[in-house]
Write a protein that holds these residues in place. Structure first.
Motif, PDB file in Angstrom:
ATOM      1  N   MET A   1      -4.055 -19.621  14.738  1.00 38.91           N
ATOM      2  CA  MET A   1      -3.983 -18.832  13.521  1.00 38.91           C
ATOM      3  C   MET A   1      -3.718 -19.789  12.353  1.00 38.91           C
ATOM      4  N   GLN A   2      -4.644 -19.852  11.397  1.00 37.86           N
ATOM      5  CA  GLN A   2      -4.573 -20.846  10.347  1.00 37.86           C
ATOM      6  C   GLN A   2      -3.750 -20.393   9.145  1.00 37.86           C
ATOM      7  N   HIS A   3      -3.982 -19.193   8.655  1.00 36.22           N
ATOM      8  CA  HIS A   3      -3.331 -18.739   7.430  1.00 36.22           C
ATOM      9  C   HIS A   3      -2.788 -17.326   7.606  1.00 36.22           C
ATOM     10  N   PRO A   4      -1.717 -17.151   8.400  1.00 44.43           N
ATOM     11  CA  PRO A   4      -1.189 -15.789   8.591  1.00 44.43           C
ATOM     12  C   PRO A   4      -0.602 -15.197   7.335  1.00 44.43           C
ATOM     13  N   ALA A   5      -0.150 -16.026   6.399  1.00 46.47           N
ATOM     14  CA  ALA A   5       0.464 -15.490   5.182  1.00 46.47           C
ATOM     15  C   ALA A   5      -0.527 -14.658   4.382  1.00 46.47           C
ATOM     16  N   ARG A   6      -1.788 -15.067   4.339  1.00 45.18           N
ATOM     17  CA  ARG A   6      -2.763 -14.284   3.571  1.00 45.18           C
ATOM     18  C   ARG A   6      -3.064 -12.966   4.268  1.00 45.18           C
ATOM     19  N   GLY A   7      -2.960 -12.946   5.601  1.00 42.38           N
ATOM     20  CA  GLY A   7      -3.110 -11.680   6.313  1.00 42.38           C
ATOM     21  C   GLY A   7      -1.986 -10.726   5.996  1.00 42.38           C
ATOM     22  N   LEU A   8      -0.756 -11.228   5.952  1.00 44.82           N
ATOM     23  CA  LEU A   8       0.381 -10.376   5.603  1.00 44.82           C
ATOM     24  C   LEU A   8       0.295  -9.900   4.155  1.00 44.82           C
ATOM     25  N   ALA A   9      -0.328 -10.693   3.287  1.00 41.46           N
ATOM     26  CA  ALA A   9      -0.500 -10.247   1.905  1.00 41.46           C
ATOM     27  C   ALA A   9      -1.389  -9.011   1.852  1.00 41.46           C
ATOM     28  N   VAL A  10      -2.423  -8.959   2.687  1.00 40.73           N
ATOM     29  CA  VAL A  10      -3.276  -7.770   2.763  1.00 40.73           C
ATOM     30  C   VAL A  10      -2.458  -6.567   3.218  1.00 40.73           C
ATOM     31  N   ILE A  11      -1.618  -6.769   4.233  1.00 40.68           N
ATOM     32  CA  ILE A  11      -0.774  -5.683   4.727  1.00 40.68           C
ATOM     33  C   ILE A  11       0.178  -5.197   3.640  1.00 40.68           C
ATOM     34  N   ARG A  12       0.781  -6.132   2.938  1.00 40.81           N
ATOM     35  CA  ARG A  12       1.741  -5.774   1.901  1.00 40.81           C
ATOM     36  C   ARG A  12       1.099  -4.883   0.833  1.00 40.81           C
ATOM     37  N   VAL A  13      -0.066  -5.277   0.347  1.00 35.44           N
ATOM     38  CA  VAL A  13      -0.734  -4.512  -0.705  1.00 35.44           C
ATOM     39  C   VAL A  13      -1.223  -3.164  -0.173  1.00 35.44           C
ATOM     40  N   ALA A  14      -1.794  -3.158   1.022  1.00 27.23           N
ATOM     41  CA  ALA A  14      -2.319  -1.915   1.581  1.00 27.23           C
ATOM     42  C   ALA A  14      -1.210  -0.897   1.813  1.00 27.23           C
ATOM     43  N   VAL A  15      -0.113  -1.334   2.424  1.00 27.44           N
ATOM     44  CA  VAL A  15       1.000  -0.420   2.682  1.00 27.44           C
ATOM     45  C   VAL A  15       1.568   0.106   1.373  1.00 27.44           C
ATOM     46  N   ALA A  16       1.735  -0.778   0.390  1.00 25.44           N
ATOM     47  CA  ALA A  16       2.292  -0.358  -0.899  1.00 25.44           C
ATOM     48  C   ALA A  16       1.408   0.694  -1.568  1.00 25.44           C
ATOM     49  N   LEU A  17       0.101   0.477  -1.578  1.00 22.78           N
ATOM     50  CA  LEU A  17      -0.802   1.422  -2.229  1.00 22.78           C
ATOM     51  C   LEU A  17      -0.848   2.758  -1.502  1.00 22.78           C
ATOM     52  N   LEU A  18      -0.876   2.721  -0.176  1.00 23.50           N
ATOM     53  CA  LEU A  18      -0.930   3.967   0.583  1.00 23.50           C
ATOM     54  C   LEU A  18       0.322   4.805   0.362  1.00 23.50           C
ATOM     55  N   LEU A  19       1.484   4.173   0.412  1.00 23.41           N
ATOM     56  CA  LEU A  19       2.721   4.919   0.220  1.00 23.41           C
ATOM     57  C   LEU A  19       2.898   5.336  -1.241  1.00 23.41           C
ATOM     58  N   LEU A  20       2.440   4.489  -2.158  1.00 26.20           N
ATOM     59  CA  LEU A  20       2.551   4.839  -3.575  1.00 26.20           C
ATOM     60  C   LEU A  20       1.700   6.050  -3.910  1.00 26.20           C
ATOM     61  N   SER A  21       0.551   6.199  -3.240  1.00 24.26           N
ATOM     62  CA  SER A  21      -0.318   7.341  -3.522  1.00 24.26           C
ATOM     63  C   SER A  21       0.400   8.659  -3.250  1.00 24.26           C
ATOM     64  N   ILE A 247      -7.933  -0.289   9.204  1.00 26.56           N
ATOM     65  CA  ILE A 247      -8.904  -1.291   8.759  1.00 26.56           C
ATOM     66  C   ILE A 247      -8.196  -2.442   8.064  1.00 26.56           C
ATOM     67  N   ALA A 248      -7.196  -2.133   7.223  1.00 28.29           N
ATOM     68  CA  ALA A 248      -6.432  -3.189   6.559  1.00 28.29           C
ATOM     69  C   ALA A 248      -5.735  -4.076   7.586  1.00 28.29           C
ATOM     70  N   CYS A 249      -5.188  -3.474   8.643  1.00 34.59           N
ATOM     71  CA  CYS A 249      -4.547  -4.261   9.697  1.00 34.59           C
ATOM     72  C   CYS A 249      -5.540  -5.205  10.359  1.00 34.59           C
ATOM     73  N   PHE A 250      -6.716  -4.699  10.675  1.00 34.51           N
ATOM     74  CA  PHE A 250      -7.700  -5.530  11.362  1.00 34.51           C
ATOM     75  C   PHE A 250      -8.273  -6.602  10.429  1.00 34.51           C
ATOM     76  N   ILE A 251      -8.433  -6.284   9.155  1.00 38.54           N
ATOM     77  CA  ILE A 251      -8.883  -7.292   8.202  1.00 38.54           C
ATOM     78  C   ILE A 251      -7.847  -8.397   8.066  1.00 38.54           C
ATOM     79  N   SER A 252      -6.568  -8.021   8.028  1.00 42.42           N
ATOM     80  CA  SER A 252      -5.514  -9.026   7.902  1.00 42.42           C
ATOM     81  C   SER A 252      -5.503  -9.960   9.102  1.00 42.42           C
ATOM     82  N   VAL A 253      -5.667  -9.413  10.294  1.00 38.91           N
ATOM     83  CA  VAL A 253      -5.697 -10.250  11.503  1.00 38.91           C
ATOM     84  C   VAL A 253      -6.953 -11.111  11.513  1.00 38.91           C
ATOM     85  N   LEU A 254      -8.073 -10.516  11.106  1.00 34.24           N
ATOM     86  CA  LEU A 254      -9.338 -11.261  11.069  1.00 34.24           C
ATOM     87  C   LEU A 254      -9.247 -12.441  10.101  1.00 34.24           C
TER      88      LEU A 254
END
Length: 265
Positions: A1-21, A247-254
């Motif tokens: 796994m080369q850049h897990p931090a960028r994957g977690l950034a996707v999770i952070r934004v996705a979770v925030a937007l979903l809950l904020l909605s 999908i956000a989870c799988f994109i982050s892992v990908l």
């Protein structure tokens, strides 16, 4: 796994937007907050309406903090508290699947459980970072939690289909009604792909094609099943937000695995 931090950034934004909605929708429709207050009062919680407003405001503040990448620890803990209480008060007595699949009108806990797994991943990366010299190690572990949780959540669906196949012909007829050929065979193909992709993710093998396979099926599900409905899942609304989180989870892992696997090939 080369850049897990960028994957977690996707999770952070996705979770925030979903809950904020949810919080924003509630603020724009105060009658929903009153309904939540009535539910809390019916569960013998004191000051139900005031507590409902506190929950909405807390979700708003925690989501905005996640979007900004600030105050991550209290933001994750705040969301985790609200989700855990929601599972205990609303979801726990019902079947696991969202959307009222087992009992019409009653959403299950799997969406909240996956949100909690994502928040725990962010929390772990935040808490462990000061204690480990290599900052990528806690991000790596956090993203592993996302990978395992998303794969396990998806795997529950085809396994349920294999155990109770009597409901599959109706799904096949539904797909044929939408114009897809060989609807019954297509249902079995979907179940097999979901099972294979989930097992690959759990074993951390063929991660990129497994994420692509899951994302493709989820995207097709949004187009054919969820898109005509409101964004929110259950009860009975059959929205697309749960699929978007997956999908956000799988994109982050990908994103975290793509460079290494491409280099290996």
């Amino acid at each position: 796994m080369q850049h897990p931090a960028r994957g977690l950034a996707v999770i952070r934004v996705a979770v925030a937007l979903l809950l904020l909605s949810h919080a924003v929708h509630a603020l724009l429709h105060p009658e929903e907050i009153r309904g939540l207050g009535d539910l809390l009062s019916a569960r013998h919680l004191p000051m139900g309406h005031g507590l409902a407003w506190s929950v909405v405001i807390l979700q708003t503040l925690c989501s905005l903090a996640l979007l900004a990448g600030r105050f991550m620890l209290p933001a994750c803990l705040g969301h985790l508290l609200v989700l855990a209480v929601g599972i205990g008060l609303v979801h726990a007595p019902r079947w696991y699947v969202v959307g009222g699949a087992s009992e019409p009108g009653h959403p299950g806990a799997e969406y909240s459980a996956l949100l909690m797994a994502c928040l725990l991943a962010l929390l772990w990366a935040q808490v462990r970072r000061p204690q480990i010299g290599d900052g990528e190690i806690p991000s790596h572990q956090g993203l592993d939690l996302v990978r395992i949780a998303a794969a396990a959540v998806i795997a529950a669906h085809p396994l349920h289909g294999f155990a109770y196949p009597e409901g599959l012909p109706a799904f096949g007829q539904f797909l044929q009604g939408l114009g897809y050929p060989f609807g019954h065979q297509l249902v079995w193909l979907i179940l097999l792909i979901q099972t294979a992709c989930s097992l690959a993710l759990l074993a951390r093998r063929f991660v990129v094609p497994a994420c692509l396979g899951h994302s493709f099926i989820l995207a097709m599900g949004i187009q054919t099943v969820h898109a005509p409905h409101w964004f929110v899942v259950g009860p009975g609304e059959n929205g697309m937000e749960f699929s978007l989180l997956l999908i956000a989870c799988f994109i982050s892992v990908l994103l975290a695995h793509w460079p290494r696997e491409a280099k290996g090939r």
